[in-house]
Design an enzyme around this catalytic site. Structure first.
Site, short mmCIF file in Angstrom:
data_model
loop_
_atom_site.label_atom_id
_atom_site.label_comp_id
_atom_site.label_asym_id
_atom_site.label_seq_id
_atom_site.Cartn_x
_atom_site.Cartn_y
_atom_site.Cartn_z
N LYS A 1 0.84 -1.20 0.00
CA LYS A 1 0.00 0.00 0.00
C LYS A 1 0.88 1.25 0.00
O LYS A 1 2.08 1.17 0.31
CB LYS A 1 -0.91 -0.02 1.24
CG LYS A 1 -0.15 -0.10 2.56
CD LYS A 1 -1.07 -0.41 3.73
CE LYS A 1 -0.27 -0.61 5.00
NZ LYS A 1 -1.10 -1.00 6.14
N ARG B 1 -10.78 0.36 15.18
CA ARG B 1 -10.87 1.08 13.90
C ARG B 1 -11.91 0.38 13.04
O ARG B 1 -13.00 0.88 12.84
CB ARG B 1 -9.51 1.13 13.20
CG ARG B 1 -8.45 1.91 13.97
CD ARG B 1 -7.22 2.20 13.15
NE ARG B 1 -6.70 1.01 12.47
CZ ARG B 1 -5.55 0.96 11.82
NH1 ARG B 1 -4.78 2.05 11.74
NH2 ARG B 1 -5.14 -0.14 11.25
N TYR C 1 17.43 30.13 7.09
CA TYR C 1 16.27 30.85 7.64
C TYR C 1 16.32 30.87 9.17
O TYR C 1 16.64 29.86 9.81
CB TYR C 1 14.98 30.14 7.24
CG TYR C 1 14.61 30.30 5.79
CD1 TYR C 1 14.38 31.57 5.24
CD2 TYR C 1 14.46 29.18 4.98
CE1 TYR C 1 14.02 31.70 3.90
CE2 TYR C 1 14.10 29.31 3.65
CZ TYR C 1 13.88 30.58 3.11
OH TYR C 1 13.51 30.70 1.80
N MET D 1 12.90 24.37 1.84
CA MET D 1 12.13 23.56 0.87
C MET D 1 13.05 22.76 -0.04
O MET D 1 12.75 21.61 -0.38
CB MET D 1 11.22 24.47 0.03
CG MET D 1 10.21 23.69 -0.79
SD MET D 1 9.19 24.73 -1.85
CE MET D 1 8.27 25.69 -0.66
C1 LIG Z 1 -0.26 -1.95 6.83
C2 LIG Z 1 -0.82 -3.21 7.37
C3 LIG Z 1 0.03 -4.28 7.66
C4 LIG Z 1 1.54 -4.18 7.63
O1 LIG Z 1 1.98 -3.59 8.83
P1 LIG Z 1 3.55 -3.42 9.12
O2 LIG Z 1 3.59 -2.88 10.50
O3 LIG Z 1 4.05 -2.43 8.11
O4 LIG Z 1 4.16 -4.75 8.96
C5 LIG Z 1 -0.57 -5.49 8.01
N1 LIG Z 1 -1.91 -5.61 8.09
C6 LIG Z 1 -2.74 -4.58 7.86
C7 LIG Z 1 -4.20 -4.78 7.97
C8 LIG Z 1 -2.22 -3.34 7.51
O5 LIG Z 1 -3.05 -2.33 7.30
#
Ligand SMILES: *Cc1c(COP(=O)(O)O)cnc(C)c1O
Length: 357
Positions: A34, A132, A255, A303
């Site tokens: 992701k 969540r 800055y 920046m």
């Molecule tokens: C992002 C995510 C992971 C991976 O987590 P890490 O801490 O990066 O290993 C696993 N399961 C779910 C549901 C996630 O959203």
């Protein structure tokens, strides 16, 4: 050309994937890619992860990118679909979904036969205290029994809120609830381990593990380094020295003139800044690495530029500076910035050039 560059070490990524295999030899690996593979660039990472069993992403757009690149492995949408229209696309593209609330169950049921005909697993999310996403322990058992009765192949899924912490009381609660539901719904596939949990609880690896940060060679633990975990940093983020200035005691740089030299100081200006995703706010002394040696960042991050103190170093125009990578760990930059490696990696902008080493 400006030389702010992100290098991806495919061998390090493969090494880390093999570490997951060593730690969870009987589980299938759902590699979490992701957020553009945690900022690493999904295209290069997918190629290096060709041996994974499956991919995990946060939304349909990310899943479609994987399909467009030609990868056919199973993909799981970890938050499921966001509207009824997405159901047809996931079926057409062989994408598996999480269900975490009633509306998603309704969308799924409306296309039940097509989903099942594609042999797609349905990931049913337990809310065991992270609060969540997911069904509570007292509803999920009925949800799963109903889905099984309808002919769905279910995976019981759960996410730990404190897998990185020793002895947090919620860990035990989450484990117990997960095991209770798994038992009550047996036989059922199961998945609850992210990177931290893969390291900590081999007994919970079950059918699918979901490594993210460990694949990229950053630590999920505040108190364990990548060396402790035997994983290798995948990203090296570099820039070049574009100017050298000698300043005298009492003179400042940048800055706000926050750094004032107390003696004659050789400064190098490096072409990197928060416009690239390099963090601006540090509450500890921050460093970069030159030829493996730690060099302090002085004054404010702008920046497009930072200043570093290269007194007594033989720094030159064009000298390469490692902002993070194998010598200056992203975890250490994050710690000085009050955040975690995950955030620094993900929030890189698209200005740095992306190259293979
Ligand atoms: C992002 C995510 C992971 C991976 O987590 P890490 O801490 O990066 O290993 C696993 N399961 C779910 C549901 C996630 O959203």
């Amino acid at each position: 050309m400006r030389q702010a560059t992100v290098y991806i070490d495919s061998e390090a990524l493969q090494y880390n994937l093999n570490r997951v295999k060593q730690l969870a030899p009987t589980a299938k690996i759902v590699s979490m890619v992701k957020a553009n593979a945690y900022g690493h660039g999904v295209k290069d990472c997918l190629a290096a992860l060709a041996n994974t069993d499956a991919f995990g992403v946060a939304c349909l757009e990310e899943a479609l990118e994987i399909r467009e690149l030609g990868y056919q492995q199973p993909i799981t949408l970890i938050e499921g679909i966001f509207s009824a229209e997405e159901m047809q696309i996931v079926i057409d593209q062989n994408i598996e979904i999480v269900v975490h609330h009633q509306q998603q169950l309704d969308w799924l049921r409306a296309q039940k036969d097509a989903y099942i005909a594609k042999n797609l697993k349905i990931w049913v999310k337990l809310n065991s205290g992270m609060n969540r996403l997911g069904f509570k322990v007292d509803e999920i058992i009925d949800v799963i029994h109903q889905l099984k009765a309808d002919g769905f192949n279910c995976v019981l899924a759960m996410h730990f809120a404190n897998a990185d912490a020793d002895n947090h009381p919620l860990n035990e609660q989450q484990k117990q609830q997960f095991l209770h539901v798994k038992e009550a719904c047996a036989p059922i596939l199961a998945s609850c381990c992210n990177s931290a949990a893969i390291f900590k609880w081999p007994e919970l690896n079950f059918d699918f593990v979901r490594p993210g940060i460990m694949l990229y060679g950053a630590s999920p633990f505040a108190d364990k380094t990548v060396e402790d975990l035997d994983i290798q940093p995948v990203m090296t983020f570099t820039a070049e020295i574009i100017a050298l200035n000698t300043i005298q005691a009492g003179e400042s740089v940048g800055y706000g003139s926050t750094f004032i030299a107390d003696k004659e100081t050789e400064l190098a200006i490096v072409s990197i800044g928060y416009g690239d995703g390099y963090p601006r706010a540090f509450f500890k002394q921050n460093y970069v690495a030159i030829n493996g040696q730690k060099v302090p960042v002085v004054g404010r991050v702008a920046m497009d530029m930072i200043a570093i103190d290269v007194t007594d170093l033989n720094a030159q125009l064009g000298t390469q500076v490692e902002l993070w990578g194998k010598h200056r760990l992203v975890d250490d930059v994050a710690e000085a910035n009050g955040t975690i490696g995950y955030e620094l990696l993900c929030r890189l902008s698209n200005r740095p050039i992306r190259k293979k080493p």
